[in-house]
Design a protein around this motif. Sequence first.
Motif, short mmCIF file in Angstrom:
data_model
loop_
_atom_site.label_atom_id
_atom_site.label_comp_id
_atom_site.label_asym_id
_atom_site.label_seq_id
_atom_site.Cartn_x
_atom_site.Cartn_y
_atom_site.Cartn_z
N PHE A 187 -24.09 -22.58 5.33
CA PHE A 187 -25.50 -22.67 5.72
C PHE A 187 -26.13 -21.30 5.64
CE2 PHE A 187 -23.38 -26.03 8.16
CZ PHE A 187 -24.17 -27.12 7.84
N ARG A 188 -27.40 -21.27 5.22
CA ARG A 188 -28.20 -20.05 5.32
C ARG A 188 -28.78 -19.98 6.72
NH1 ARG A 188 -28.20 -17.96 0.62
NH2 ARG A 188 -28.55 -19.25 -1.19
N TYR A 189 -28.91 -18.77 7.22
CA TYR A 189 -29.53 -18.60 8.53
C TYR A 189 -30.66 -17.59 8.43
CZ TYR A 189 -26.44 -14.49 8.92
OH TYR A 189 -25.78 -13.31 8.71
N GLY A 190 -31.57 -17.66 9.39
CA GLY A 190 -32.72 -16.76 9.43
C GLY A 190 -32.39 -15.49 10.21
N ALA A 191 -32.61 -15.54 11.51
CA ALA A 191 -32.36 -14.38 12.36
C ALA A 191 -30.87 -14.11 12.47
CB ALA A 191 -32.95 -14.63 13.75
N ALA A 192 -30.52 -12.84 12.41
CA ALA A 192 -29.11 -12.45 12.53
C ALA A 192 -28.61 -12.78 13.93
CB ALA A 192 -28.96 -10.96 12.26
N PRO A 193 -27.40 -13.32 14.03
CA PRO A 193 -26.85 -13.67 15.34
C PRO A 193 -26.56 -12.43 16.17
CG PRO A 193 -25.22 -14.04 13.62
CD PRO A 193 -26.49 -13.66 12.94
N GLY A 194 -26.84 -12.54 17.46
CA GLY A 194 -26.56 -11.45 18.38
C GLY A 194 -25.24 -11.65 19.10
N GLU A 195 -25.04 -10.85 20.11
CA GLU A 195 -23.77 -10.90 20.85
C GLU A 195 -23.56 -12.23 21.55
OE1 GLU A 195 -21.74 -8.53 24.56
OE2 GLU A 195 -23.08 -7.42 23.23
#
Length: 75
Positions: A8-16
């Motif tokens: 899957f493509r994602y938008g916002a980078a995942p955080g902690e």
Amino acid sequence: MTYLEVVFRYGAAPGESELRAIDGMREVYGIRRVQFNQPERTVRVEFDASRLKSDAVAKLLRQAGIDIREQVVLA
């Protein structure tokens, strides 16, 4: 068991907090591996196809807080 991979493509980078939730997602029966590719902004999930479908995997990622945009078709 039949293992498949979905990307899957994602938008916002995942955080902690999202990454911690991903660790918890691995405990769900049928999820074998989760791998992020930051330059391509994709997440690859290996799962047991006899237990889950790609829609269920997408739902688990969204519940973990990952900004899923679209599924990438694997050739």
